[in-house]
Design a protein around this motif. Structure first.
Motif, PDB file in Angstrom:
ATOM      1  N   MET A 146       0.420  -8.603   4.624  1.00 40.38           N
ATOM      2  CA  MET A 146       0.365 -10.006   4.234  1.00 40.38           C
ATOM      3  C   MET A 146      -1.027 -10.462   3.818  1.00 40.38           C
ATOM      4  O   MET A 146      -2.012 -10.048   4.413  1.00 40.38           O
ATOM      5  CB  MET A 146       0.841 -10.851   5.414  1.00 40.38           C
ATOM      6  CG  MET A 146       1.693 -12.029   5.017  1.00 40.38           C
ATOM      7  SD  MET A 146       2.187 -12.981   6.453  1.00 40.38           S
ATOM      8  CE  MET A 146       3.686 -12.156   6.952  1.00 40.38           C
ATOM      9  N   ARG A 147      -1.077 -11.296   2.799  1.00 42.90           N
ATOM     10  CA  ARG A 147      -2.321 -11.958   2.396  1.00 42.90           C
ATOM     11  C   ARG A 147      -1.999 -13.424   2.196  1.00 42.90           C
ATOM     12  O   ARG A 147      -0.883 -13.774   1.839  1.00 42.90           O
ATOM     13  CB  ARG A 147      -2.840 -11.394   1.055  1.00 42.90           C
ATOM     14  CG  ARG A 147      -3.183  -9.908   1.078  1.00 42.90           C
ATOM     15  CD  ARG A 147      -4.416  -9.630   1.916  1.00 42.90           C
ATOM     16  NE  ARG A 147      -4.808  -8.228   1.911  1.00 42.90           N
ATOM     17  CZ  ARG A 147      -4.368  -7.314   2.779  1.00 42.90           C
ATOM     18  NH1 ARG A 147      -3.490  -7.648   3.712  1.00 42.90           N
ATOM     19  NH2 ARG A 147      -4.797  -6.078   2.711  1.00 42.90           N
ATOM     20  N   GLN A 181       0.854  -1.190   0.000  1.00 43.88           N
ATOM     21  CA  GLN A 181       0.000   0.000   0.000  1.00 43.88           C
ATOM     22  C   GLN A 181       0.891   1.242   0.000  1.00 43.88           C
ATOM     23  O   GLN A 181       1.783   1.360   0.835  1.00 43.88           O
ATOM     24  CB  GLN A 181      -0.900   0.017   1.238  1.00 43.88           C
ATOM     25  CG  GLN A 181      -1.884   1.187   1.202  1.00 43.88           C
ATOM     26  CD  GLN A 181      -2.845   1.200   2.380  1.00 43.88           C
ATOM     27  OE1 GLN A 181      -2.472   0.842   3.501  1.00 43.88           O
ATOM     28  NE2 GLN A 181      -4.074   1.622   2.127  1.00 43.88           N
ATOM     29  N   TYR A 183      -7.041   4.596   1.707  1.00 43.35           N
ATOM     30  CA  TYR A 183      -7.804   4.323   0.491  1.00 43.35           C
ATOM     31  C   TYR A 183      -7.926   5.547  -0.412  1.00 43.35           C
ATOM     32  O   TYR A 183      -8.198   5.419  -1.596  1.00 43.35           O
ATOM     33  CB  TYR A 183      -9.204   3.803   0.843  1.00 43.35           C
ATOM     34  CG  TYR A 183      -9.207   2.522   1.649  1.00 43.35           C
ATOM     35  CD1 TYR A 183      -8.069   1.703   1.706  1.00 43.35           C
ATOM     36  CD2 TYR A 183     -10.340   2.125   2.352  1.00 43.35           C
ATOM     37  CE1 TYR A 183      -8.074   0.530   2.452  1.00 43.35           C
ATOM     38  CE2 TYR A 183     -10.352   0.947   3.095  1.00 43.35           C
ATOM     39  CZ  TYR A 183      -9.216   0.169   3.145  1.00 43.35           C
ATOM     40  OH  TYR A 183      -9.224  -0.985   3.873  1.00 43.35           O
ATOM     41  N   GLU A 199      -9.050   8.200   4.097  1.00 49.25           N
ATOM     42  CA  GLU A 199      -9.972   7.633   3.115  1.00 49.25           C
ATOM     43  C   GLU A 199     -10.467   8.631   2.076  1.00 49.25           C
ATOM     44  O   GLU A 199     -11.056   8.239   1.080  1.00 49.25           O
ATOM     45  CB  GLU A 199     -11.165   6.983   3.833  1.00 49.25           C
ATOM     46  CG  GLU A 199     -10.757   5.742   4.614  1.00 49.25           C
ATOM     47  CD  GLU A 199     -11.938   4.891   5.054  1.00 49.25           C
ATOM     48  OE1 GLU A 199     -13.085   5.390   5.008  1.00 49.25           O
ATOM     49  OE2 GLU A 199     -11.695   3.725   5.437  1.00 49.25           O
TER      50      GLU A 199
HETATM   51  P1  C2E Z   1      -1.908  -2.370  10.431  1.00 53.26           P
HETATM   52  O1  C2E Z   1      -0.441  -2.638  10.558  1.00 53.26           O
HETATM   53  O2  C2E Z   1      -2.463  -1.277  11.261  1.00 53.26           O
HETATM   54  O3  C2E Z   1      -2.167  -2.112   8.882  1.00 53.26           O
HETATM   55  C1  C2E Z   1      -3.020  -1.139   8.381  1.00 53.26           C
HETATM   56  C2  C2E Z   1      -4.351  -1.733   8.007  1.00 53.26           C
HETATM   57  O4  C2E Z   1      -5.217  -0.670   7.630  1.00 53.26           O
HETATM   58  C3  C2E Z   1      -4.279  -2.656   6.799  1.00 53.26           C
HETATM   59  O5  C2E Z   1      -5.211  -3.720   7.001  1.00 53.26           O
HETATM   60  C4  C2E Z   1      -4.758  -1.756   5.670  1.00 53.26           C
HETATM   61  O6  C2E Z   1      -5.304  -2.470   4.579  1.00 53.26           O
HETATM   62  C5  C2E Z   1      -5.809  -0.956   6.384  1.00 53.26           C
HETATM   63  N1  C2E Z   1      -6.088   0.318   5.710  1.00 53.26           N
HETATM   64  C6  C2E Z   1      -5.263   1.033   4.915  1.00 53.26           C
HETATM   65  N2  C2E Z   1      -5.832   2.156   4.502  1.00 53.26           N
HETATM   66  C7  C2E Z   1      -7.069   2.181   5.031  1.00 53.26           C
HETATM   67  C8  C2E Z   1      -8.162   3.116   4.951  1.00 53.26           C
HETATM   68  O7  C2E Z   1      -8.111   4.162   4.290  1.00 53.26           O
HETATM   69  N3  C2E Z   1      -9.282   2.815   5.638  1.00 53.26           N
HETATM   70  C9  C2E Z   1      -9.380   1.678   6.392  1.00 53.26           C
HETATM   71  N4  C2E Z   1     -10.523   1.452   7.032  1.00 53.26           N
HETATM   72  N5  C2E Z   1      -8.369   0.779   6.486  1.00 53.26           N
HETATM   73  C10 C2E Z   1      -7.238   1.026   5.813  1.00 53.26           C
HETATM   74  P2  C2E Z   1      -4.836  -5.218   6.661  1.00 53.26           P
HETATM   75  O8  C2E Z   1      -3.970  -5.307   5.461  1.00 53.26           O
HETATM   76  O9  C2E Z   1      -6.119  -5.973   6.686  1.00 53.26           O
HETATM   77  O10 C2E Z   1      -3.965  -5.644   7.910  1.00 53.26           O
HETATM   78  C11 C2E Z   1      -4.545  -5.703   9.182  1.00 53.26           C
HETATM   79  C12 C2E Z   1      -3.518  -5.905  10.241  1.00 53.26           C
HETATM   80  O11 C2E Z   1      -2.904  -7.201  10.134  1.00 53.26           O
HETATM   81  C13 C2E Z   1      -2.358  -4.921  10.164  1.00 53.26           C
HETATM   82  O12 C2E Z   1      -2.748  -3.706  10.761  1.00 53.26           O
HETATM   83  C14 C2E Z   1      -1.295  -5.650  10.950  1.00 53.26           C
HETATM   84  O13 C2E Z   1      -1.506  -5.510  12.322  1.00 53.26           O
HETATM   85  C15 C2E Z   1      -1.567  -7.097  10.572  1.00 53.26           C
HETATM   86  N6  C2E Z   1      -0.639  -7.468   9.491  1.00 53.26           N
HETATM   87  C16 C2E Z   1      -0.776  -7.350   8.156  1.00 53.26           C
HETATM   88  N7  C2E Z   1       0.310  -7.824   7.510  1.00 53.26           N
HETATM   89  C17 C2E Z   1       1.161  -8.245   8.473  1.00 53.26           C
HETATM   90  C18 C2E Z   1       2.459  -8.852   8.464  1.00 53.26           C
HETATM   91  O14 C2E Z   1       3.092  -9.076   7.420  1.00 53.26           O
HETATM   92  N8  C2E Z   1       3.014  -9.167   9.672  1.00 53.26           N
HETATM   93  C19 C2E Z   1       2.354  -8.916  10.850  1.00 53.26           C
HETATM   94  N9  C2E Z   1       2.961  -9.263  11.984  1.00 53.26           N
HETATM   95  N10 C2E Z   1       1.148  -8.350  10.895  1.00 53.26           N
HETATM   96  C20 C2E Z   1       0.563  -8.010   9.719  1.00 53.26           C
END
Ligand code: C2E
Ligand code: CA
Ligand code: CA
Length: 386
Positions: free
Chosen positions: A177-178, A160, A370, A351
Motif C-alpha cells: 500500500m501507498r 512488487q 530490488y 537485492e
Molecule cells: P512487508 O510485508 O514485509 O513487505 C516487504 C517490504 O520490503 C516492502 O516495504 C518492500 O518494499 C520491501 N522490500 C522489497 N524488496 C526489498 C529489498 O530488496 N530490499 C529492501 N531493503 N526492502 C525490500 P514497504 O512497501 O515499505 O512495506 C512495509 C511494510 O508495511 C510491509 O512489510 C507490511 O508490513 C506493511 N504493509 C504494506 N502494505 C500493506 C498493506 O496493504 N496492508 C498491511 N496490513 N500492511 C502493509
C-alpha cells in the motif's frame, strides 16, 4: 515529579498466559514497584496494571534518568510463568508538578501524554514536554487525514514481482500500500500502517486492498497470483470470509491465486483460534503465507500443525546472508525445514544477483526484492510484466 508507570503488554502477554498468570505478573509488578519507591514517595494503584507515583526530590531530567535506571534494573530479571521465562516490561510517563508533592490535573494529563509516547518508543520512559504534545497532535492530524484518504480513494496498491528462483519468470506480485496525499506526497506504509492498526481504520483499508487485488487478478493471466498483507486481528474478523468470498465470486477468480500474508507473530497469541481460522481460509482454496519468518518465536511443534502453504524468510536474514555466516545458516535451515513440511519458501529482500543465485542453489522457491524490481505503480507493473 508525577509519574504514571504501567506494566506493558506489548507482546500480548496477558492474553497468551490467561487470567491466573496475569495475576502472578501483576503481583510481581507490585513487588518490584515497592522496591523501586523510596520512603517519601507516594504511590497508588490506578488500574490493574498502572500506578501513579509522586517522586519526592526529583525535579529535573537528570534525577529522573537515575530513578528510571533503577526501575529498568528491577525489571531486568525475567519472571517464571508455568516454567517459562517471561520478561516483564514497564513503560512510564512523567510530568513536573506545579507545586511539589501536590498532584494536579494538568500534570496527570501531561504524564498520560508522555506515557503514550513512551509506549511507542523503545525507551522505558518519557518526560512531558511541549514536543510530546505536538507529537500527539501530529498523530491525531495524520489519523484524521488518513481516514479521509480512505474515503477519497487516495490509497493505491503498488505491486512488487515475485520471481521463480529457477527460471526467473514472474509468478505473481505482492500488493503493497501507498498513500498519495495531496499535502504529504507519496507516504510509505511504515508511516501510516502501524497508526491505522492501532485505530481501526485498518479494517476498511484492508477490505479495500483485498477487493482491489481480486479485481486486478480478474484482468491478469491465470498463471499470476497476488499476495495481500492481513493484520493479525483482522484475520480473526469473520467479515474477512465474506469480503473475500463475495469478491472472488463477483470477479470469478480462482481462490488459489490469492495469497494472504500473515506475520509469524500471529501464531503466538490466540493460537487455537488462529490455527482454526487459517485452516478455514485454506479450506476455501486460498493460499496462506507466513510473513517475516524468523523474527518470532516459532517452535518445531508449530511447523507440524501449521495450516500454511508458504514461508517468507524475513529480509533481515536475506539482506546480509552473503556476509554473515549466521544469517546464511538460518536461511538454509529455514529452507530445509520448510521443505520437509511441504511448504514453499519465498525469500524477500533479495537485492543483488549473487544473493539470488545462492538462494536458487539452496533450493529456495521464489524470490522477491530490488534485484528484480521495487514495488511498482500498477500501470508500470502491467507494462513490464503482462
Ligand atoms: P512487508 O510485508 O514485509 O513487505 C516487504 C517490504 O520490503 C516492502 O516495504 C518492500 O518494499 C520491501 N522490500 C522489497 N524488496 C526489498 C529489498 O530488496 N530490499 C529492501 N531493503 N526492502 C525490500 P514497504 O512497501 O515499505 O512495506 C512495509 C511494510 O508495511 C510491509 O512489510 C507490511 O508490513 C506493511 N504493509 C504494506 N502494505 C500493506 C498493506 O496493504 N496492508 C498491511 N496490513 N500492511 C502493509
Ligand atoms: Ca508482506
Ligand atoms: Ca516481510
Amino acid at each position: 515529579m508525577l509519574g504514571l508507570v504501567e506494566l506493558a503488554d506489548s507482546d500480548g502477554l496477558f492474553d497468551t498466559y490467561g487470567a491466573e498468570s496475569f495475576a502472578t505478573m501483576r503481583d510481581e509488578f507490585f513487588r518490584r514497584m515497592q522496591r523501586w519507591a523510596r520512603a517519601n514517595d507516594r504511590w497508588r494503584l490506578l488500574e490493574r496494571n498502572r500506578f501513579c507515583v509522586v517522586l519526592r526530590g526529583v525535579d529535573g531530567r537528570a534525577q529522573l534518568e537515575l530513578a528510571a535506571a533503577k526501575l529498568a534494573r528491577l525489571f531486568e530479571e525475567p519472571l517464571s510463568v508455568f516454567g517459562r521465562p517471561v520478561q516483564l516490561e514497564v513503560k512510564a510517563g512523567f510530568a513536573a508538578l506545579a507545586r511539589p508533592e501536590l498532584e494536579d490535573e494538568l500534570a496527570m494529563h501531561q504524564a498520560g501524554l508522555a506515557l503514550r509516547s513512551a509506549r511507542r518508543s523503545p525507551r522505558l520512559f518519557e518526560l512531558y514536554s511541549p514536543d510530546v504534545e505536538a507529537d500527539h497532535k501530529d498523530r491525531r492530524a495524520l489519523l484524521k487525514s488518513l481516514e479521509r484518504a480512505v474515503e477519497l480513494g487516495e490509497l493505491q496498491l503498488y505491486f512488487q514481482p515475485k520471481v521463480h528462483a529457477g527460471y526467473l519468470n514472474v509468478v505473481g506480485a505482492e500488493a503493497l500500500m501507498r498513500w498519495h496525499s495531496p499535502e504529504r506526497g507519496v507516504v510509505q506504509p511504515d508511516m501510516f500502517i502501524p497508526l491505522a492498526e492501532r485505530n481501526g481504520v485498518i479494517r476498511p483499508m484492508t477490505w479495500w486492498a483485498v477487493k482491489s487485488a481480486i479485481a486486478r487478478l480478474a484482468r491478469w493471466p491465470a498463471a499470476l497470483s497476488i499476495a495481500v498483507n492481513i493484520p493479525p486481528n483482522l484475520l480473526l474478523d469473520d467479515e474477512i470470509i465474506t469480503v473475500i468470498r463475495d469478491s472472488l465470486a463477483i470477479h470469478e477468480v480462482d481462490p488459489e491465486r490469492l495469497t494472504l500474508e500473515v506475520t509469524e507473530s500471529v501464531m503466538v497469541d490466540n493460537q487455537d483460534r488462529m490455527l482454526k481460522q487459517l485452516a478455514r481460509l485454506r479450506g476455501m482454496g486460498l493460499r496462506v503465507a507466513i510473513d517475516d519468518f524468523g523474527t518470532g518465536f516459532s517452535s518445531l511443534a508449530y511447523f507440524r500443525d501449521l495450516p500454511a502453504d508458504e514461508i517468507k524468510i524475513d529480509k533481515s536474514f536475506v539482506l546480509r546472508m552473503l556476509e554473515s555466516g549466521r544469517d546464511h545458516a538460518i536461511v538454509k535451515a529455514v529452507i530445509d525445514l520448510a521443505h520437509n513440511f511441504s511448504l514453499k519458501v519465498v525469500a524477500e529482500g533479495v537485492e543483488d544477483e549473487r544473493t539470488a543465485k545462492r538462494l536458487s542453489d539452496m533450493r529456495c522457491d521464489v524470490l522477491q526484492g530490488y534485484a528484480f524490481d521495487k514495488p511498482l505503480r500498477l500501470e508500470e507493473f502491467e507494462k513490464r510484466y503482462l
